[in-house]
Each structure stands twice: as structure tokens, then as C-alpha cells.
Enzyme design. Sequence first.
Site, PDB file in Angstrom:
ATOM      1  N   ASP A   8       1.324  -3.374  -7.531  1.00  0.00           N
ATOM      2  CA  ASP A   8       0.420  -4.333  -8.338  1.00  0.00           C
ATOM      3  C   ASP A   8      -0.939  -3.437  -8.802  1.00  0.00           C
ATOM      4  OD1 ASP A   8      -1.293  -4.223  -6.077  1.00  0.00           O
ATOM      5  OD2 ASP A   8      -1.614  -6.535  -5.934  1.00  0.00           O
ATOM      6  N   HIS A   9      -1.960  -3.990  -9.440  1.00  0.00           N
ATOM      7  CA  HIS A   9      -3.108  -3.287  -9.779  1.00  0.00           C
ATOM      8  C   HIS A   9      -3.861  -2.619  -8.539  1.00  0.00           C
ATOM      9  CE1 HIS A   9      -4.371  -7.554  -8.495  1.00  0.00           C
ATOM     10  NE2 HIS A   9      -5.480  -6.975  -8.360  1.00  0.00           N
ATOM     11  N   CYS A  64       0.332  -2.604  -2.644  1.00  0.00           N
ATOM     12  CA  CYS A  64      -0.651  -3.241  -3.224  1.00  0.00           C
ATOM     13  C   CYS A  64      -1.913  -2.721  -2.543  1.00  0.00           C
ATOM     14  CB  CYS A  64      -0.298  -4.803  -2.993  1.00  0.00           C
ATOM     15  SG  CYS A  64      -0.397  -5.304  -1.279  1.00  0.00           S
ATOM     16  N   GLY A  65      -2.888  -3.501  -2.757  1.00  0.00           N
ATOM     17  CA  GLY A  65      -4.378  -3.036  -2.315  1.00  0.00           C
ATOM     18  C   GLY A  65      -4.223  -2.636  -0.681  1.00  0.00           C
ATOM     19  N   THR A  66      -3.717  -3.604  -0.084  1.00  0.00           N
ATOM     20  CA  THR A  66      -3.476  -3.341   1.474  1.00  0.00           C
ATOM     21  C   THR A  66      -2.218  -3.063   1.886  1.00  0.00           C
ATOM     22  OG1 THR A  66      -2.791  -5.923   1.761  1.00  0.00           O
ATOM     23  CG2 THR A  66      -5.406  -5.245   1.982  1.00  0.00           C
ATOM     24  N   GLY A  67      -1.076  -3.594   1.212  1.00  0.00           N
ATOM     25  CA  GLY A  67       0.175  -3.466   1.301  1.00  0.00           C
ATOM     26  C   GLY A  67       0.891  -4.743   1.931  1.00  0.00           C
ATOM     27  N   ILE A  68      -0.163  -5.750   2.033  1.00  0.00           N
ATOM     28  CA  ILE A  68       0.232  -6.696   2.877  1.00  0.00           C
ATOM     29  C   ILE A  68       0.858  -7.828   1.992  1.00  0.00           C
ATOM     30  CG2 ILE A  68      -0.781  -8.899   4.159  1.00  0.00           C
ATOM     31  CD1 ILE A  68      -2.774  -7.533   5.253  1.00  0.00           C
ATOM     32  N   GLY A  69       0.386  -8.050   0.782  1.00  0.00           N
ATOM     33  CA  GLY A  69       0.867  -8.975  -0.079  1.00  0.00           C
ATOM     34  C   GLY A  69       2.574  -8.407  -0.492  1.00  0.00           C
ATOM     35  N   HIS A  97      14.818   3.006  13.401  1.00  0.00           N
ATOM     36  CA  HIS A  97      15.022   1.930  14.095  1.00  0.00           C
ATOM     37  C   HIS A  97      15.433   0.616  13.129  1.00  0.00           C
ATOM     38  CE1 HIS A  97      13.796   3.010  18.384  1.00  0.00           C
ATOM     39  NE2 HIS A  97      14.322   3.886  17.832  1.00  0.00           N
ATOM     40  N   ARG A 131      22.500   0.885  18.575  1.00  0.00           N
ATOM     41  CA  ARG A 131      22.180  -0.601  18.842  1.00  0.00           C
ATOM     42  C   ARG A 131      21.484  -0.946  17.786  1.00  0.00           C
ATOM     43  NH1 ARG A 131      18.733   3.006  21.196  1.00  0.00           N
ATOM     44  NH2 ARG A 131      16.552   2.437  21.296  1.00  0.00           N
ATOM     45  N   HIS A 132      20.897  -0.334  16.850  1.00  0.00           N
ATOM     46  CA  HIS A 132      19.857  -1.004  15.763  1.00  0.00           C
ATOM     47  C   HIS A 132      20.748  -1.550  14.727  1.00  0.00           C
ATOM     48  CE1 HIS A 132      16.716   1.009  17.758  1.00  0.00           C
ATOM     49  NE2 HIS A 132      17.297   1.912  17.866  1.00  0.00           N
TER      50      HIS A 132
HETATM   51  C1  RB5 Z   1      -5.556  -7.623  -5.154  1.00  0.00           C
HETATM   52  O1  RB5 Z   1      -6.883  -7.567  -5.216  1.00  0.00           O
HETATM   53  C2  RB5 Z   1      -5.138  -7.546  -3.765  1.00  0.00           C
HETATM   54  O2  RB5 Z   1      -5.100  -8.860  -3.126  1.00  0.00           O
HETATM   55  C3  RB5 Z   1      -3.733  -7.172  -3.593  1.00  0.00           C
HETATM   56  O3  RB5 Z   1      -3.384  -5.994  -4.114  1.00  0.00           O
HETATM   57  C4  RB5 Z   1      -3.048  -7.083  -2.191  1.00  0.00           C
HETATM   58  O4  RB5 Z   1      -3.847  -6.053  -1.421  1.00  0.00           O
HETATM   59  C5  RB5 Z   1      -2.531  -8.356  -1.591  1.00  0.00           C
HETATM   60  O5  RB5 Z   1      -1.989  -8.347  -0.343  1.00  0.00           O
END
Ligand code: RB5
Length: 142
Positions: A8-9, A64-69, A97, A131-132
Amino acid sequence: MKLGIVSDHGGFELKEFIKNSLKEKFEIIDCGVDSEASVDYPNIINPACKKLISEEFPRMIALCGTGIGASISANRMKGIRAALCHDEFTAEMSKRHNNANVLVLGGRLLGKDLTLRIVDKWLNTEFEAGRHEKRIQLLDSL
Ligand code: RB5
């Protein structure tokens, strides 16, 4: 060897850096985005994951910004094993693994040198199977 990449951006700048760093060694399939204009990450990440699932390429880097989304989005899709990695150890283990087929990175978290070390470790580590293997099969069967 084909390698998908998507962001993403929030991950755009690091995506472009990774792409330029790997373009001599891999056939990079860039699934977007093309600029830092704001987007909603599931709209970008999920279509790219569909391309991986349909075997347009065997593995992908997603940002993405954090990788979480990006990580949450990708892991909603059957067949995807997306690993959000912050260092070389998690990158290595995600292959040994978990046989992660998507490496997820936080574009606003990682410096360029560390990014390249993480990517290199992930690309050059093999799945241990054993095993994995059963555990991975369970992911898609439960
Ligand atoms: C975008 O601002 C940010 O929320 C997205 O890149 C990402 O970090 C979400 O998890």
C-alpha cells in the site's frame, strides 16, 4: 525465478527499493501500488495474494506501513502463509518452520540495510518439512 511484490502507500518507498535491489536476480511481478497516494490495503494486498494462489509466481513480498494490515489481509486467504518479519531470525524461521510464501515487511519500520538482510535470508532459506509439513497442512484443513 518469479517474485511478486505488493504494497500500500505506507510500504511504497521500501517496495520500490526492494524491487530495484532484486531486479537483476528475479523477474519481479509488481502488483502495485504505483505511488504514495492513499489506498485501503485489503484492496491491494488481497488481489496480489490471489495471483500467488493461482501460481502466477511462487512467492511474494508484501508491505504496508507497519506490515500488520498486509499480514492480516494476506492471512485471510486460504493457501497464504504470510509472515511479518522484523529481523533475520524471524525471516529464517518463517521459512524453516512455516514455509511462509509471503514475506511481510513494515515500510515505516525498517532501514534499507536490515531490509535487504531480511529479504536475503527469507529468499535463501529452505523449508525443513518433516514434522512441520503436517502443521502446514492443518492450516488449510481445519
Ligand atoms: C496506512 O497509513 C497504514 O495504516 C497502513 O500502511 C498499514 O500500516 C496498516 O496496517
